[in-house]
Design a protein around this motif. Structure first.
Motif, short mmCIF file in Angstrom:
data_model
loop_
_atom_site.label_atom_id
_atom_site.label_comp_id
_atom_site.label_asym_id
_atom_site.label_seq_id
_atom_site.Cartn_x
_atom_site.Cartn_y
_atom_site.Cartn_z
N PRO A 119 0.80 -1.23 0.00
CA PRO A 119 0.00 0.00 0.00
C PRO A 119 0.83 1.28 0.00
O PRO A 119 0.28 2.36 -0.16
N ASP A 120 2.14 1.15 0.16
CA ASP A 120 2.99 2.34 0.16
C ASP A 120 3.45 2.73 -1.25
O ASP A 120 4.11 3.76 -1.42
N ASN A 121 3.10 1.92 -2.24
CA ASN A 121 3.52 2.17 -3.61
C ASN A 121 2.30 2.23 -4.52
O ASN A 121 1.64 1.22 -4.74
N LEU A 122 1.99 3.42 -5.03
CA LEU A 122 0.78 3.59 -5.84
C LEU A 122 0.84 2.74 -7.11
O LEU A 122 -0.19 2.18 -7.53
N CYS A 123 1.99 2.64 -7.72
CA CYS A 123 2.12 1.84 -8.94
C CYS A 123 1.83 0.36 -8.64
O CYS A 123 1.12 -0.30 -9.42
N ALA A 124 2.35 -0.13 -7.54
CA ALA A 124 2.11 -1.52 -7.16
C ALA A 124 0.64 -1.76 -6.85
O ALA A 124 0.08 -2.81 -7.20
N ILE A 125 -0.01 -0.78 -6.24
CA ILE A 125 -1.43 -0.89 -5.93
C ILE A 125 -2.24 -1.07 -7.21
O ILE A 125 -3.07 -1.98 -7.33
N PHE A 126 -1.99 -0.21 -8.19
CA PHE A 126 -2.76 -0.25 -9.42
C PHE A 126 -2.40 -1.44 -10.30
O PHE A 126 -3.25 -1.93 -11.05
N LYS A 127 -1.17 -1.91 -10.23
CA LYS A 127 -0.80 -3.09 -11.02
C LYS A 127 -1.42 -4.35 -10.43
O LYS A 127 -1.72 -5.30 -11.15
N GLU A 128 -1.59 -4.35 -9.11
CA GLU A 128 -2.23 -5.50 -8.46
C GLU A 128 -3.74 -5.47 -8.67
O GLU A 128 -4.37 -6.51 -8.90
N HIS A 129 -4.33 -4.27 -8.59
CA HIS A 129 -5.78 -4.11 -8.75
C HIS A 129 -6.05 -3.17 -9.92
O HIS A 129 -6.26 -1.97 -9.73
N ARG A 130 -6.02 -3.72 -11.12
CA ARG A 130 -6.18 -2.91 -12.33
C ARG A 130 -7.50 -2.13 -12.32
O ARG A 130 -7.58 -1.00 -12.80
N GLY A 131 -8.55 -2.76 -11.79
CA GLY A 131 -9.84 -2.09 -11.76
C GLY A 131 -9.83 -0.84 -10.91
O GLY A 131 -10.60 0.10 -11.15
N TRP A 132 -8.96 -0.80 -9.91
CA TRP A 132 -8.87 0.38 -9.06
C TRP A 132 -8.34 1.57 -9.85
O TRP A 132 -8.76 2.71 -9.60
N TYR A 133 -7.44 1.30 -10.79
CA TYR A 133 -6.93 2.40 -11.60
C TYR A 133 -8.04 2.95 -12.49
O TYR A 133 -8.17 4.17 -12.66
N ASP A 134 -8.85 2.08 -13.04
CA ASP A 134 -9.99 2.52 -13.85
C ASP A 134 -10.90 3.44 -13.03
O ASP A 134 -11.37 4.46 -13.51
N ALA A 135 -11.13 3.04 -11.77
CA ALA A 135 -12.00 3.84 -10.90
C ALA A 135 -11.35 5.19 -10.57
O ALA A 135 -12.03 6.22 -10.53
N ALA A 136 -10.04 5.18 -10.35
CA ALA A 136 -9.33 6.42 -10.03
C ALA A 136 -9.35 7.38 -11.22
O ALA A 136 -9.54 8.59 -11.05
N VAL A 137 -9.16 6.85 -12.43
CA VAL A 137 -9.19 7.68 -13.63
C VAL A 137 -10.60 8.22 -13.87
O VAL A 137 -10.77 9.39 -14.25
N ALA A 138 -11.60 7.37 -13.65
CA ALA A 138 -12.99 7.81 -13.82
C ALA A 138 -13.31 8.95 -12.86
O ALA A 138 -13.98 9.93 -13.22
#
Length: 205
Positions: free
Chosen positions: A27-46
């Motif tokens: 959880p300390d690395n935003l890139c690792a967070i989004f690579k693990e949970h791709r759908g979370w990046y979609d939600a963040a961009v939305a």
């Protein structure tokens, strides 16, 4: 609703609850967070595109509130050390949103199906809250520290300066701000990969 639909609905809700996303491993690395949970990046961009909120600010606030646990809630309080009397507040979910504030969000966005334990909905809620903080109190959407103070104290409390008499809260807000800036720096390094075509993500994500 038909009798058949009423019978199926509880099973559907149960199955959805059983598929809850676990907190990210790093959880300390935003890139690792989004690579693990791709759908979370979609939600963040939305959320970014809908509300004009930078990706890193709501994520930093959300981490502070729930450590990215979908069912996070304040600890139970006890009398005599063992008799439970309830929780300190009714805050719940990824964003630790209080019921009254969540109800305001649902009403203003006409999002009656929203759930506090759904990451997409929690991100949209954060975007709504950060935007209202900007409108009501003039706080920049990029100012994680002041945004968090509004989130914790409420818009009226922030205007009254209630946070100024809480040194512990000011320290927490500083931590949120530091995490937000760290997330922002990390995001610059992986944004191009995250924004790769949907085809790349389907086969290699």
């Amino acid at each position: 609703m038909t009798p058949k639909a009423k019978a199926v609905l509880p099973l559907l809700l149960l199955s959805l609850g059983g598929c809850a996303t676990s907190p990210p491993k790093d959880p300390d690395n935003l890139c690792a967070i989004f690579k693990e949970h791709r759908g979370w990046y979609d939600a963040a961009v939305a959320t970014r595109d809908k509300w004009g909120v930078p990706v890193h600010v709501p994520l930093a606030m959300m981490y502070q509130e729930s450590s990215f646990k979908h069912d996070a809630a304040p600890p139970m309080e006890y009398v005599l050390g063992f008799i439970p009397i309830g929780r300190a507040s009714d805050a719940y979910g990824y964003a630790q949103a209080k019921t009254l504030t969540w109800d305001d969000y649902v009403r203003e966005t006409d999002n009656g199906w929203a759930s506090r334990s759904d990451f997409d909905d929690a991100m949209d809620f954060m975007g709504w809250f950060i935007t209202k903080t900007h409108k009501l109190n003039g706080v920049s959407k990029w100012d994680a520290r002041a945004q968090y103070l509004n989130y914790h104290e409420g818009w009226g409390g922030y205007r009254k300066g209630t946070h100024k008499g809480k040194p512990w809260l000011l320290k927490v807000a500083a931590k949120v701000d530091a995490r937000s800036k760290r997330y922002a720096a990390q995001y610059k390094g992986c944004k191009e990969d995250l924004d790769s075509s949907w085809l790349w993500r389907v086969f290699f994500g």
